[in-house]
Design an enzyme around this catalytic site. Structure first.
Site, mmCIF file in Angstrom:
data_model
loop_
_atom_site.group_PDB
_atom_site.id
_atom_site.type_symbol
_atom_site.label_atom_id
_atom_site.label_comp_id
_atom_site.label_asym_id
_atom_site.label_seq_id
_atom_site.Cartn_x
_atom_site.Cartn_y
_atom_site.Cartn_z
ATOM 1 N NE ARG A 50 -6.765 -1.010 -4.536
ATOM 2 C CZ ARG A 50 -7.487 -1.166 -3.412
ATOM 3 N NH1 ARG A 50 -8.421 -0.587 -3.133
ATOM 4 N NH2 ARG A 50 -6.944 -2.112 -2.557
ATOM 5 C CG LEU A 64 1.026 -0.226 1.920
ATOM 6 C CD1 LEU A 64 1.422 -1.456 1.687
ATOM 7 C CD2 LEU A 64 2.307 0.882 1.778
ATOM 8 N N PRO A 65 -1.805 3.261 -0.375
ATOM 9 C CG PRO A 65 -2.019 5.805 -0.599
ATOM 10 C CD PRO A 65 -1.545 4.514 0.366
ATOM 11 C CG HIS A 66 -2.055 0.106 -4.635
ATOM 12 N ND1 HIS A 66 -2.225 -0.195 -3.552
ATOM 13 C CD2 HIS A 66 -2.983 -0.893 -5.449
ATOM 14 C CE1 HIS A 66 -3.458 -1.076 -3.367
ATOM 15 N NE2 HIS A 66 -3.707 -1.515 -4.545
ATOM 16 C CB ALA A 67 -3.939 4.449 -8.683
#
Length: 154
Positions: A50, A64-67
């Site tokens: 991501r 705000l890392p997200h996956a």
């Protein structure tokens, strides 16, 4: 949706120093494994994949890392406060010290977006960021984040 619904108390950490974005993602992956029973290498791969699409540093020292992950049945959160900010290629070019990662089921369309909007709105609050930066105790950090649950997602 409230932050307390997606963030377990044990999924909050304060770390003295992380030397790279990759190391931060490893810490998040290990935390996801210990708190949510997820496969750490799958979480790491998903976060890195991501991030390769564009940095998730949103400014003001926040990332705000997200996956999305196969096998999850609900959105879950992880929070890390860094004592020493990390270069994260944020939009404002400032290093980050507050990281709220979101992991969502592959099929979670609107829930993932609602959670991302909630976290983003919550961490835009300057007073809340100040409180998070003033604490290094994970229990206190979780309490600060949980108290912010009055901010509703769209």
């Amino acid at each position: 949706m409230h932050l307390s619904e997606i963030l377990k108390p044990g999924a909050v950490r304060s770390l003295a120093q992380v030397t790279s974005k990759k190391r931060l993602f490893q810490e998040l992956s290990e935390l996801a494994q210990s708190e949510y029973g997820l496969n750490a290498s799958e979480v790491l791969d998903a976060l890195q994949e991501r991030e390769s699409l564009g940095p998730t540093g949103v400014g003001q020292g926040v990332a705000l890392p997200h996956a999305r992950l196969h096998g999850l049945d609900q959105v879950v959160g992880l929070f890390i406060r860094l004592e020493k900010p990390l270069d994260f290629d944020a939009v404002d070019r400032q290093p980050v010290d507050l990281i709220f990662a979101l992991l969502a089921p592959e099929s979670s369309g609107v829930d993932h977006l609602k959670a991302l909007a909630l976290v983003s709105r919550t961490l835009r609050d300057a007073d809340l960021r100040s409180k998070l930066r003033a604490n290094d105790d994970p229990t206190a950090l979780h309490a600060v984040l949980s108290a912010a649950q009055g901010i509703k997602a769209a």
